[in-house]
Design a protein around this motif. Structure first.
Motif, mmCIF file in Angstrom:
data_model
loop_
_atom_site.group_PDB
_atom_site.id
_atom_site.type_symbol
_atom_site.label_atom_id
_atom_site.label_comp_id
_atom_site.label_asym_id
_atom_site.label_seq_id
_atom_site.Cartn_x
_atom_site.Cartn_y
_atom_site.Cartn_z
ATOM 1 N N THR A 194 48.395 7.151 15.741
ATOM 2 C CA THR A 194 49.149 7.678 16.882
ATOM 3 C C THR A 194 48.249 8.420 17.864
ATOM 4 O O THR A 194 48.644 8.659 19.012
ATOM 5 C CB THR A 194 50.273 8.631 16.424
ATOM 6 N N GLY A 200 50.651 1.311 18.975
ATOM 7 C CA GLY A 200 52.069 1.408 18.697
ATOM 8 C C GLY A 200 52.925 0.316 19.282
ATOM 9 O O GLY A 200 52.436 -0.683 19.814
ATOM 10 N N THR A 286 61.777 1.805 22.837
ATOM 11 C CA THR A 286 60.462 2.000 22.230
ATOM 12 C C THR A 286 60.380 3.367 21.566
ATOM 13 O O THR A 286 59.732 3.529 20.529
ATOM 14 C CB THR A 286 59.368 1.843 23.292
ATOM 15 N N ARG A 287 61.027 4.349 22.139
ATOM 16 C CA ARG A 287 61.027 5.683 21.532
ATOM 17 C C ARG A 287 61.645 5.648 20.143
ATOM 18 O O ARG A 287 61.120 6.251 19.193
ATOM 19 C CB ARG A 287 61.777 6.678 22.424
ATOM 20 N N ARG A 290 59.220 4.090 17.788
ATOM 21 C CA ARG A 290 58.163 5.023 17.391
ATOM 22 C C ARG A 290 58.667 5.939 16.276
ATOM 23 O O ARG A 290 57.941 6.238 15.323
ATOM 24 C CB ARG A 290 57.696 5.851 18.590
ATOM 25 N N CYS A 291 59.903 6.377 16.400
ATOM 26 C CA CYS A 291 60.490 7.201 15.331
ATOM 27 C C CYS A 291 60.616 6.399 14.039
ATOM 28 O O CYS A 291 60.362 6.923 12.942
ATOM 29 C CB CYS A 291 61.856 7.726 15.760
ATOM 30 N N THR A 293 58.732 3.926 13.120
ATOM 31 C CA THR A 293 57.388 3.763 12.578
ATOM 32 C C THR A 293 56.936 5.038 11.872
ATOM 33 O O THR A 293 56.353 4.999 10.781
ATOM 34 C CB THR A 293 56.400 3.395 13.699
ATOM 35 N N TRP A 294 57.203 6.186 12.495
ATOM 36 C CA TRP A 294 56.867 7.460 11.851
ATOM 37 C C TRP A 294 57.598 7.581 10.518
ATOM 38 O O TRP A 294 57.005 7.962 9.502
ATOM 39 C CB TRP A 294 57.246 8.627 12.760
#
Length: 387
Positions: A194, A200, A286-287, A290-291, A293-294
């Motif tokens: 990240t 990402g 996309t946000r 990203r969450c 993926t985290w």
């Protein structure tokens, strides 16, 4: 049948202490000598040439001198891919052994390390540009290349597989330790990545022109040097007519890598069919990805993942089962379904790399044992093959 190939980034270590060693130049020299000797003796059998695709595997250097990278020849059958993975892990191990070094399929180093940059202009640029982020960077991924017919098809695939890539990460998670500590993450590699500006998931592109425009804009910004530094979790490959899925940690075993590769190929095939039929790509922010993926890097297979369809957490194996349902027809058409089902059953019983690393540390209390166990696993001969 779409071909599939795999790149694996692995650690070079002292097999006794587990400490990473900056030995890539020596290992690559031995690998080149071995390849030359094999070619001279006529011992190398080349697979058929596939136009536009690298026709044979290799052992290569990476960003860090404590790393080595292997890549396989493209294969249409999983049995052939499995043989390629064993072959090139074996070549890397043999070349490293000749200079007293072990190879470990670990996505981060469990033990403290001061990474040393490989001496190429491109890598030196990266270290100068990204400073501390680059100096601390030492992670290993499993990159799966799946053939596509065109850039347009490839971008259609990228727009449709993006929602599933956190699940692939959770399955492959193999990096719970960093600089001598348990990070609390199943894949700390995902957390390290990240810090890179181009890493990402992306928004949906809609066309190859939009994809290439974004990459050009990133290069023109001078934040990245070239197209190869567009470290998306899936992208169009620079050198091959493939989609390159970069989401997963390097897998602890060959069998796990085969399962990840089979799932990636099935995702690409399913997405390509949806694109050809004019089916809309999932409209997921996309946000949120990203969450997701985290969350996948944090939990791995030990907890909950975000279900992109609802945006809510769900049991990891429930999300994996949804993935299998989604790509099941493609797996069955390729003859891969039984292999994937057997592989997932084994992972469900034994855990993935992150689970097994933590279990071994709990048993012995020594992080060095985690590394030496990986060295033994990585160097294990192909079942049924004479050594």
């Amino acid at each position: 049948m779409r071909t599939v190939g795999v790149e694996e980034e692995m650690l070079l270590v002292d097999a006794r202490t587990g400490r990473p060693l900056p030995a890539s130049e020596q290992v690559l020299t031995h690998a080149a000598d071995r390849a030359q000797a094999a070619a001279t003796e006529g011992a190398v059998t080349r697979p058929p040439v596939i136009p536009g695709v690298c026709a044979h595997g290799a052992v290569e250097g990476e960003f860090r001198q404590q790393q080595i990278e292997t890549h396989t020849a493209p294969a249409a059958e999983l049995d052939d891919l499995r043989s390629e993975l064993w072959r090139w892990r074996g070549e890397a191990v043999a070349a490293a052994r000749e200079c007293g070094v072990g190879v470990a399929a670990l996505a981060t180093s469990p033990l403290p390390v001061e990474p040393a940059v490989s001496r190429s202009p491109r890598y030196l640029w990266l270290e100068d540009r990204y400073r501390l982020t680059a100096r601390e960077h030492l992670v290993g991924g499993c990159h799966v290349h799946v053939s596509v017919a065109s850039d347009e098809e490839g971008v259609g695939v990228l727009d449709r597989i993006r929602v599933w890539l956190p699940t692939i990460l959770a399955l492959s998670a193999n990096s719970p330790f960093w600089q001598g500590q348990d990070t609390g993450h199943a894949s700390y590699r995902a957390q390290v990545l990240t810090r890179l500006p181009s890493w990402g998931p992306n928004d949906r592109f809609g066309s190859a022109a939009a994809y290439h425009r974004l990459v050009r804009d990133l290069v023109r910004s001078t934040v990245i040097l070239d197209e190869g530094m567009a470290y998306f979790d899936a992208r169009l490959a620079r050198r091959y007519p493939t989609v390159e899925v970069r989401a997963s940690d390097v897998c602890a075993t060959v069998e796990e890598a085969v399962v990840v590769a089979a799932l990636c190929r099935a995702l690409v095939e399913t997405a390509a069919q949806e694109w050809a039929a004019g089916q809309e790509a999932p409209d997921v922010s996309t946000r949120l990805l990203r969450c997701a993926t985290w969350q996948a890097g944090r939990e791995g297979l030990g907890g909950q993942l975000l279900d992109w369809r609802t945006g809510l957490p769900a049991r990891c194996w429930s999300v994996l089962e949804t993935l299998i349902d989604h790509v099941g027809p493609a797996l069955e058409a390729a003859g891969d379904l039984a292999t994937v089902q057997d592989g997932l059953a084994r992972v469900r019983e034994e855990g993935n790399g992150a689970v097994r690393q933590r279990a071994l540390l709990a048993h012995t209390g020594q992080l060095a044992d985690v590394v030496t166990d990986s060295v033994r696993t990585t160097a294990a001969p192909c079942p049924g093959r004479r050594t």
